[in-house]
Design an enzyme around this catalytic site. Structure first.
Site, PDB file in Angstrom:
ATOM      1  N   HIS A 142     -27.069 -23.390  14.044  1.00 13.87           N
ATOM      2  CA  HIS A 142     -27.169 -24.756  13.534  1.00 13.87           C
ATOM      3  C   HIS A 142     -28.594 -25.207  13.308  1.00 13.87           C
ATOM      4  O   HIS A 142     -28.823 -26.196  12.629  1.00 13.87           O
ATOM      5  CB  HIS A 142     -26.469 -25.725  14.481  1.00 13.87           C
ATOM      6  CG  HIS A 142     -24.984 -25.633  14.401  1.00 13.87           C
ATOM      7  ND1 HIS A 142     -24.265 -24.690  15.097  1.00 13.87           N
ATOM      8  CD2 HIS A 142     -24.092 -26.344  13.677  1.00 13.87           C
ATOM      9  CE1 HIS A 142     -22.977 -24.833  14.802  1.00 13.87           C
ATOM     10  NE2 HIS A 142     -22.843 -25.824  13.942  1.00 13.87           N
ATOM     11  N   GLY A 143     -29.562 -24.514  13.890  1.00 12.33           N
ATOM     12  CA  GLY A 143     -30.927 -24.929  13.614  1.00 12.33           C
ATOM     13  C   GLY A 143     -31.929 -24.356  14.585  1.00 12.33           C
ATOM     14  O   GLY A 143     -31.572 -23.855  15.645  1.00 12.33           O
TER      15      GLY A 143
END
Lengths: 165, 379, 466
Positions: free
Chosen positions: C318-319
Site C-alpha cells: 500500500h505504500g
C-alpha cells in the site's frame, strides 16, 4: 536451445533499454546549465507578454519574496506596472538544493498571497494566478512566472538553458 | 441469443449512450463561454496541446479542466450538486461557507497566523510611538460568524474572535482601541451583515460608527442621514463561493443631509469623481464595489468640512462602506489598502500632513493579513 | 486518464463501446489494445515506453519458461522464473520503495525518481502471476504479442485494479462472449461505481479533509472516532467504486473479472474481512506467496512465518511508509489471535457482537493507515480511547455529526448488502414498469454523478498512488 537463447537476448535487451530510459528520465538535476543567466532572462522575457512588466529593484524583491538577491549568483525580477495587476517574472540561479527550496517556498507563498488578496475581487487576476502561472527549476535555475504567455516564456526558458555559454 | 430479446434488455446502456451523445452534441453546438457570473471566475478556454504539455502531464489536466468548465448548463449542475449536499445530505457548509438559517451564508474564519500577527502588532506600536503628534485609533470588526451566531447551523463551535480582538487590544500601546463586539451583539437581530456576502451592511457599519465616532472625538449627533436603497438584487461573494443562490440582498447608502461636496481621486487611475459612490457597479455582479469603486491602493477624498483634520484610513474592504460616515468630519481622507499600495506610511503621513490615523479591519482579514506590516515598515 | 473524469465518461468510454460494437470480431482485441495505448499516453506518454518494455520482457520470459517446462529443464526454468520475478519486483521497488529504503539506511537520494508509470503496482503483479501460472504448466503463454500486451495494459483494469491474475484473463482474451445481459449489467455496475466514487466518497472525503487539518492534541474522543469513520467509509467507497467501474467496463467488453469487494463491513471476523476487502490482492498473495510457501499445511511456526510474510508485504504494497507496515502487522496479529488463540471462544460469541467488534477493529486499523507517521497515528489512537484529548465530546464533534450525520448514515446502509438485495429482488420482476424505472434510476444516478463531477474540484483516486 536456440529458442531459449533468443528469448534471453530479447528479454535482457528490454531490461537494458528500460534502465537507459529510466536513467535518462531521472537525469536533469545533476547538471547545471552553463548558459548566460542574462541571456536566459532575455529569452524568457521577450516571449512573455511585457505590456505590464517593469524591472524590480532589490528592495522590491526583498519585500515581495522575502529573499535577499545578494545571496544568489543571479537574481532578477520583473513585476507589474500597477498594483492591481499580477504579472511577474522571476529568474534565479541557485547554488544548491537548499537555496532551491528557499526559492520554491518563497514563490509559492507569493502566489498564494496574491491569490488571497485578489480572491473575490479580481476575476482577471485570479484567472492569471490560477491558470497562467508556472513555477519550475531546471539545471540550477529557478523560474517563476505569472503572465498570459506563461507557457511560451517557460518554453523559451527551457530552450535557453540548453544553449551553451 | 435471440435478436428480438436484445434491444429491450439494453435499457440502461441505451440510456447512457443517448444521454452522453446528447451532451456531446450540445457541447459542439454551444460556443465556449469566457466568464461565469454565478461563480465569479474566468472559465478555461480550449488548451493548446503541445508536445511539451503532453509530456509533462499538463495537457491532461488542462483538457479535463476545459471540458468541465465548458460543460453545457454548468450552473444547473452546480445547483444539482448543491441541492444534493445541502438538502438531501443536509450538510452545513459548502466550500468554506456555513449554510445558515434563513439563507444566511457566513464565511468560515481562516486559520490565524500568530507569527505574522506578532510582527503586525509591533509595527503598529512602532508607528504609534514614532508619530506621537498624531491621534491613533483602531477598530477590528467581528465577522458574521461571531455576531449572527443565532443564524449559524447548529453546533458550530463558538467563535474565538471576541477573545482574539481582546488579545489584540491588550497588545497595542498608546492607541485608542474601539471594540464594537458588545455593541453589535446587542443589535444582532438587525440586518448587520449581508446574507450572501462576507461584508457588513451599511446599517452594521453605521452602528459601529456610533461607537467609533466618540472614540475619535467626532460628534455623531451633528449629522443626519438620508438612507437610500440602491439595489435589491445583490448576490455577493459567498453566493459564488458556496453555490447557494437563494437570496438577494439589499444595499443601502447613508447620505449625509445637507451640502457635503467631495472630490475623490484614485491614485491608480487618472480619474476624479464627485462622489464616493460608483453607481456603475450596480449593473455588475460585484455591487459592493459601489462603495469607493472597490479596492484601490490609495484614494484621496477632499471635502469642505473645514475641521483642520486629515485622516489616514488604513483598511481592508470593510471600511469601503464606512467612509460614507466620515466625510463630514475631515478636510481630507486618505484611504490606503496595504494589499495594493507599495508606498510606506512615512511617505504618506508626510505628504498629506495627517492628523488622525485609523486602522479599520474585519477580524478574519486582520488575523491573516501580512501586507500591513510591509506598509508600516520604516525604510 | 481518470476513470471518473469528463474525458473518460463522456468521450473515451462511449466511443470505445460504439467502436467495439461496430468493428468485426477479429479486430476487437486490437481495438482494445489501441484504446489502452491511447488511455496510457493521455496521462504520460513516457509510460508507454516503460509499460511496453515491461510487456516485451514478460512476453519473452513467459515463452521461455513455457519452452523450458516442455523440455523438462526444471532447474533452468526455475532460474528464468526467478530472474523474471526479480526484474518485475526491481521495477516496483525502484519506483515505489527506493527513496524509503535509502532514507532508512541513512542515505539520501540526490536525483529525482521520475513518476511511476500508471498502474505499476497492478500490472507488475499481473505480470508475475503470468510467469508463475505458465511455469506451473496450468496456463499457456499468449503467443500473440498483442494479446499479451492487452493482458498487461487493458485500460479497464490498468489504472485502479482489480489485480487480475493471468489464469483469470488469458483465456478470455482468446475467447469471450459479449451478451446483452453482460453489457447491461456491466453498464449498471459502472454507473453504480461512478456514483459511489463521485457522490459518496467525494462527499465523505470533504469531511475527512476537515479532520486532517485539526489539531490532534485537542480532539475529543467522539471527534476522533468520527474522523476515522469518515475515512474508513471514504476509502471503501472510493476503492470499491473504482473496482465496480473496472469490472463493469470489463463486462461490457466481454471480460468477466471477479468482484473485488463483498460488503466488507458486515464481516464477522478478520479472516472474513480479508475475504471481502480488496479480494484480488488477498487472492494474489494467497496463490503466489502463501500457498507456494506451504500455506497452512505446515508446522505451526512455519504457518505463522508464512502469514507474517504475506501481511508484511500486504502492508508494504500500500505504500512506502512505516504506517503501512504497522497496519499490515496489526492485521497479522489480529488474524493470528483469531486463528490460534481465541478460536474456541469466538465460536461461542453471537455473530452480531463479532460483526461490531470486527468493524471497530478495522476502523482502528484504518487510523494507522491514514496517518502520516507513526507518532501521528499514536496520538490519534490515544484520542480515540479517551486519553489526552479534550474529553468525550466537544462542539466540533457535535457539529460534524450534525453536518455529516445523514451522509454517514446513507454510507453505512449502502455498505451493507441491503440495497443490492432490494435491487436484485426488483430486477427479478420482469415488467416494463420495472425496466423503465430502472433506466430512470440509473439516469438520475448519472445526472447526480455528473453534477458532482463538474462542480467539484478533482479529488484523485486514493489507491492510484499504489
Amino acid at each position: 536451445m536456440m529458442k531459449t537463447l533468443a528469448f534471453e537476448l530479447c528479454r535482457w535487451t528490454a531490461v537494458a533499454v528500460a534502465i537507459l530510459f529510466i536513467v535518462r528520465l531521472s537525469d536533469g538535476f545533476s547538471t547545471v546549465s552553463s548558459a548566460n543567466p542574462q541571456k536566459v532572462l532575455e529569452a524568457a522575457y521577450t516571449c512573455a507578454d511585457t505590456t505590464n512588466l517593469q524591472p524590480a529593484s532589490n528592495q522590491i524583491i526583498k519585500r515581495l519574496y522575502g529573499i535577499d538577491p545578494s545571496e544568489y549568483e543571479f537574481c532578477a525580477l520583473y513585476y507589474a506596472l500597477t498594483n492591481m495587476d499580477v504579472d511577474e517574472l522571476l529568474l534565479i540561479k541557485y547554488a544548491d538544493s537548499s537555496q532551491e527550496q528557499q526559492i520554491q517556498s518563497a514563490a509559492k507563498a507569493r502566489l498564494q498571497g496574491q491569490k488571497n488578496v485578489f480572491e473575490n475581487y479580481g476575476v482577471g487576476q485570479m484567472d492569471l494566478l490560477n491558470n497562467h502561472s508556472i513555477l519550475m527549476s531546471d539545471s540550477g535555475f529557478a523560474f517563476f512566472i505569472i503572465n498570459l504567455k506563461a507557457d511560451e516564456s517557460a518554453a523559451a526558458f527551457i530552450n535557453a538553458l540548453r544553449e551553451e555559454e | 441469443m435471440q435478436s428480438n430479446q436484445k434491444s429491450p434488455k439494453l435499457w440502461v446502456t441505451s440510456m447512457f449512450l443517448s444521454m452522453v451523445i446528447c451532451f456531446n452534441i450540445i457541447a459542439l453546438i454551444t460556443p465556449d463561454k469566457e466568464f461565469s457570473e454565478t461563480e465569479n471566475r474566468m472559465l478555461a478556454q480550449s488548451p493548446s496541446v503541445t508536445a511539451k504539455s503532453i509530456a509533462d502531464g499538463s495537457a491532461e489536466k488542462n483538457i479535463e479542466k476545459y471540458l468541465s468548465d465548458q460543460f453545457a448548463f454548468r450552473d444547473a449542475w452546480s445547483a444539482i450538486s448543491f441541492f444534493t449536499k445541502c438538502y438531501l445530505f443536509r450538510e452545513k457548509e459548502s466550500n468554506g461557507v456555513y449554510i445558515g438559517k434563513d439563507n444566511y451564508l457566513m464565511l468560515i474564519p481562516s486559520e490565524s497566523n500568530p507569527e505574522a500577527m506578532e510582527k503586525k502588532l509591533s509595527s503598529v506600536n512602532a508607528v504609534t510611538e514614532k508619530y506621537g503628534n498624531i491621534r491613533h485609533f483602531i477598530s477590528i470588526i467581528p465577522n458574521a460568524v461571531t455576531i449572527m451566531n443565532h443564524k449559524l447551523p447548529s453546533h458550530v463551535p463558538e467563535s474565538i474572535q471576541p477573545g482574539q480582538i481582546t488579545d489584540i487590544s491588550q497588545s497595542l500601546k498608546g492607541i485608542t482601541f474601539c471594540d464594537v463586539t458588545g455593541l453589535m451583539k446587542k443589535h444582532q437581530y438587525e440586518e448587520l451583515y449581508y446574507h450572501t456576502d462576507h461584508h457588513w451592511t451599511s446599517r452594521g457599519a453605521f452602528l459601529a460608527f456610533t461607537a467609533i465616532a466618540p472614540a475619535m472625538q467626532l460628534n455623531p449627533d451633528n449629522i443626519q442621514y438620508d438612507i437610500y436603497t440602491v439595489s435589491e438584487s445583490f448576490e455577493g461573494t459567498l453566493s459564488s463561493k458556496s453555490g447557494s443562490h437563494r437570496y438577494y440582498d439589499k444595499i443601502e447608502i447613508y447620505v449625509p443631509k445637507g451640502e457635503h461636496p467631495v472630490t475623490v481621486k484614485y491614485s491608480d487611475k487618472d480619474e476624479t469623481s464627485g462622489t464616493i459612490y460608483q453607481k456603475s457597479f450596480l449593473d455588475t455582479k460585484d455591487k459592493y464595489a459601489l462603495f469607493l469603486g472597490g479596492n484601490h491602493p490609495l484614494v484621496t477624498i477632499t471635502t469642505t468640512a473645514d475641521t483642520d483634520r486629515t485622516l489616514l484610513l488604513i483598511k481592508d474592504s470593510y471600511a469601503n462602506c464606512f467612509v460614507q460616515f466620515l466625510t463630514p468630519y475631515f478636510d481630507q481622507i486618505v484611504v490606503v489598502d496595504p494589499r495594493y499600495c507599495y508606498d510606506t506610511v512615512d511617505m504618506i503621513i508626510n505628504e498629506y500632513e495627517i492628523t488622525d490615523l485609523l486602522y479599520l479591519y474585519n477580524a478574519d482579514t486582520f488575523m491573516t493579513d501580512t501586507s500591513l506590516t510591509d506598509l508600516l515598515a520604516f525604510e | 486518464m481518470s476513470l471518473s473524469g469528463v474525458f473518460f465518461v463522456f468521450l473515451f468510454f462511449p466511443s470505445s463501446i460504439l467502436l467495439y460494437r461496430l468493428i468485426p470480431e477479429k479486430w476487437r482485441n486490437s481495438l482494445l489494445l489501441a484504446l489502452s495505448l491511447i488511455f496510457i499516453s493521455f496521462g504520460n506518454p513516457a509510460d508507454l515506453i516503460l509499460i511496453g518494455l515491461s510487456t516485451v520482457f514478460n512476453y519473452f520470459t513467459a515463452l521461455e519458461i513455457d519452452g523450458l517446462r516442455s523440455m523438462k529443464r526444471e532447474k533452468t526454468k526455475k532460474l528464468v522464473l526467478a530472474t523474471g520475478i526479480a526484474v518485475n519486483t526491481a521495477l516496483l521497488i525502484f519506483y515505489k520503495y527506493f527513496v524509503f529504503l535509502m532514507s532508512n539506511i541513512g542515505l539520501n537520494v540526490n536525483f529525482g525518481i521520475p513518476a511511476a508509470p500508471v498502474g505499476l503496482s497492478f500490472f507488475t503483479f499481473s505480470a508475475i502471476s503470468c510467469l508463475c501460472d505458465v511455469s506451473k504448466g496450468d496456463e499457456t503463454p499468449l503467443k500473440n504479442p498483442f494479446d499479451f500486451a492487452l493482458f498487461i495494459s487493458f485500460f479497464g483494469k490498468l489504472s485502479s485494479g482489480p489485480i487480475v491474475k493471468y489464469r483469470d484473463m488469458a483465456r478470455q482474451i482468446k475467447d469471450r462472449t459479449m451478451t446483452a445481459t453482460s453489457v447491461e449489467s456491466g453498464m449498471k455496475l459502472f454507473l453504480i461505481g461512478l456514483g459511489k466514487k463521485l457522490i459518496i466518497s467525494g462527499s465523505l472525503g470533504k469531511f475527512f479533509n476537515a479532520f486532517r487539518t485539526q489539531d490532534i492534541s485537542t480532539m475529543s474522543t467522539v471527534t476522533a472516532w468520527l474522523g476515522a469513520l469518515f475515512y474508513s467509509l471514504m476509502l471503501y467507497y472510493d476503492f470499491s467504486g473504482y473496482s465496480d467501474m473496472a469490472i463493469g467496463i470489463g463486462r461490457i467488453f466481454g471480460f468477466s473479472f471477479s468482484k473485488n469487494f463483498d460488503h466488507p463491513f458486515i464481516s464477522s471476523s478478520m479472516t472474513d474481512f480479508w475475504r471481502r476487502w480488496h479480494i484480488s490482492l488477498g487472492a494474489w498473495f494467497r496463490d503466489y506467496i502463501y500457498i507456494p510457501m506451504g500455506g497452512s499445511r505446515v508446522s505451526k511456526s512455519r504457518h505463522i512465518l508464512n502469514l507474517s510474510v504475506v501481511w508484511l508485504l500486504t502492508g508494504l504494497w500500500h505504500g512506502a511508509n512505516w504506517t503501512f507496515v504497522v497496519w499490515g502487522l496489526y492485521h497479522l496479529v489480529l488474524l493470528l489471535l483469531e486463528k490460534m488463540v481465541f478460536k474456541k471462544i469466538l465460536k461461542r460469541i453471537p455473530t452480531i457482537i463479532k460483526t461490531i467488534l470486527t468493524f471497530l477493529l478495522t476502523v482502528i486499523g484504518w487510523t494507522i493507515f491514514f496517518s502520516d507517521s507513526l507518532s501521528t497515528a499514536e496520538a490519534y489512537l490515544l484520542r480515540m480511547f479517551g486519553l489526552g484529548g479534550s474529553g468525550l465530546v466537544d462542539s466540533m464533534g457535535k457539529y460534524y455529526l450534525a453536518s455529516g450525520g445523514i451522509l454517514l448514515f446513507v454510507a453505512m446502509i449502502g455498505a451493507t448488502p441491503l440495497l443490492s438485495a432490494i435491487g436484485s429482488k426488483i430486477e427479478k420482476r420482469d415488467s416494463v414498469l420495472v425496466k423503465v424505472s430502472t433506466a430512470v434510476f440509473f439516469a438520475l444516478l448519472l445526472l447526480i454523478s455528473t453534477a458532482f463531477m463538474i462542480s467539484e474540484t478533482v479529488s484523485s483516486f486514493l489507491y492510484a498512488q499504489f
